[in-house]
Design a protein around this motif. Structure first.
Motif, PDB file in Angstrom:
ATOM      1  N   UNK A 167      19.293  33.747  38.333  1.00  0.00           N
ATOM      2  CA  UNK A 167      20.739  33.503  37.661  1.00  0.00           C
ATOM      3  C   UNK A 167      21.615  32.340  38.068  1.00  0.00           C
ATOM      4  N   UNK A 168      22.586  31.777  37.398  1.00  0.00           N
ATOM      5  CA  UNK A 168      23.435  30.912  37.727  1.00  0.00           C
ATOM      6  C   UNK A 168      24.909  31.328  37.459  1.00  0.00           C
ATOM      7  N   UNK A 169      25.710  30.564  38.098  1.00  0.00           N
ATOM      8  CA  UNK A 169      27.188  30.797  37.978  1.00  0.00           C
ATOM      9  C   UNK A 169      27.772  30.404  36.588  1.00  0.00           C
ATOM     10  N   UNK A 170      28.515  31.278  36.006  1.00  0.00           N
ATOM     11  CA  UNK A 170      29.111  30.944  34.869  1.00  0.00           C
ATOM     12  C   UNK A 170      29.828  29.558  34.719  1.00  0.00           C
ATOM     13  N   UNK A 171      29.919  28.977  33.629  1.00  0.00           N
ATOM     14  CA  UNK A 171      30.633  27.748  33.527  1.00  0.00           C
ATOM     15  C   UNK A 171      31.704  27.858  32.650  1.00  0.00           C
ATOM     16  N   UNK A 172      32.870  27.505  32.590  1.00  0.00           N
ATOM     17  CA  UNK A 172      33.988  27.328  31.446  1.00  0.00           C
ATOM     18  C   UNK A 172      35.182  27.283  32.151  1.00  0.00           C
ATOM     19  N   UNK A 173      36.077  27.973  31.475  1.00  0.00           N
ATOM     20  CA  UNK A 173      37.627  27.608  31.533  1.00  0.00           C
ATOM     21  C   UNK A 173      37.899  28.101  33.192  1.00  0.00           C
TER      22      UNK A 173
END
Length: 199
Positions: A167-173
């Motif tokens: 899995x990977x860290x979520x990206x965004x706001x």
């Protein structure tokens, strides 16, 4: 002109991140004026770090114990490994207190321009940990840069046949972020990583 010893110290300090020649000169003058309260304790602390701190042979963290305190902590999930670029990223995640597994410091990210290939990073060591330590999940917490994403894809391919969740860290706001101030790439990632609220 100051003494050669002072100039040498200024030159060495100016090579540190976020310290240019002017900042280094100000720091040296401050330390010279505060010899007993700041300079002497700083020198002593640097000697202790130099003599007692080493890289953990398991994860790459810097600590006084071998393996490091995180790797030895039995309350942490030893089957969940978070992959980071460097020790600074590990420390940042620990500060946040969001992860209760163990870590793996790659020592960088893939970069053709800088001549950093898989052999220069601790990728084989990660594969060996997954195979030998019955790891159930590898969390890729790498930078949202072109090099970081290339490394994520490479690691995903290397781990694909090892019966491990990747899995990977979520990206965004970001928390507290206003949409008007975010760049297009961040907004695109935020939309791609959206999640359902109603079940």
């Amino acid at each position: 002109m100051s003494a050669p010893e002072i100039e040498r110290l200024i030159g060495l300090l100016s090579k540190l991140p976020a310290l240019g020649p002017r900042s280094a000169r100000r720091a040296v003058l401050y330390l010279l004026n505060k010899r007993e309260s700041h300079f002497a304790p700083l020198i002593e602390a640097m000697h202790q770090v130099l003599d007692n701190i080493s890289a953990c042979p398991v994860c790459g963290n810097m600590d006084t114990t071998v393996p490091c305190a995180i790797c030895q902590n039995e309350s942490r999930n030893q089957r969940q490994v978070c992959v980071v670029q460097d020790v600074a990223d590990l420390w940042a995640l620990e500060r946040a207190g969001a992860f209760k597994g163990v870590y793996h410091v790659l020592g960088g990210v893939l970069s053709a321009l800088d001549g950093i290939g898989p052999e220069e990073l601790k990728i084989q060591e990660l594969v060996d940990r997954v195979v030998n330590q019955n790891v159930s999940e590898v969390v890729l917490a790498l930078p949202a840069t072109i090099e970081g994403q290339a490394t994520v894809h490479y690691l995903s391919d290397r781990l694909a046949d090892l019966n491990v969740t990747v899995s990977m860290l979520s990206r965004g706001v970001p928390v507290g972020g206003e949409l008007d101030y975010l760049d297009d790439g961040t907004l695109q990632m935020a939309f791609n990583a959206r999640r359902r609220l109603n079940t």
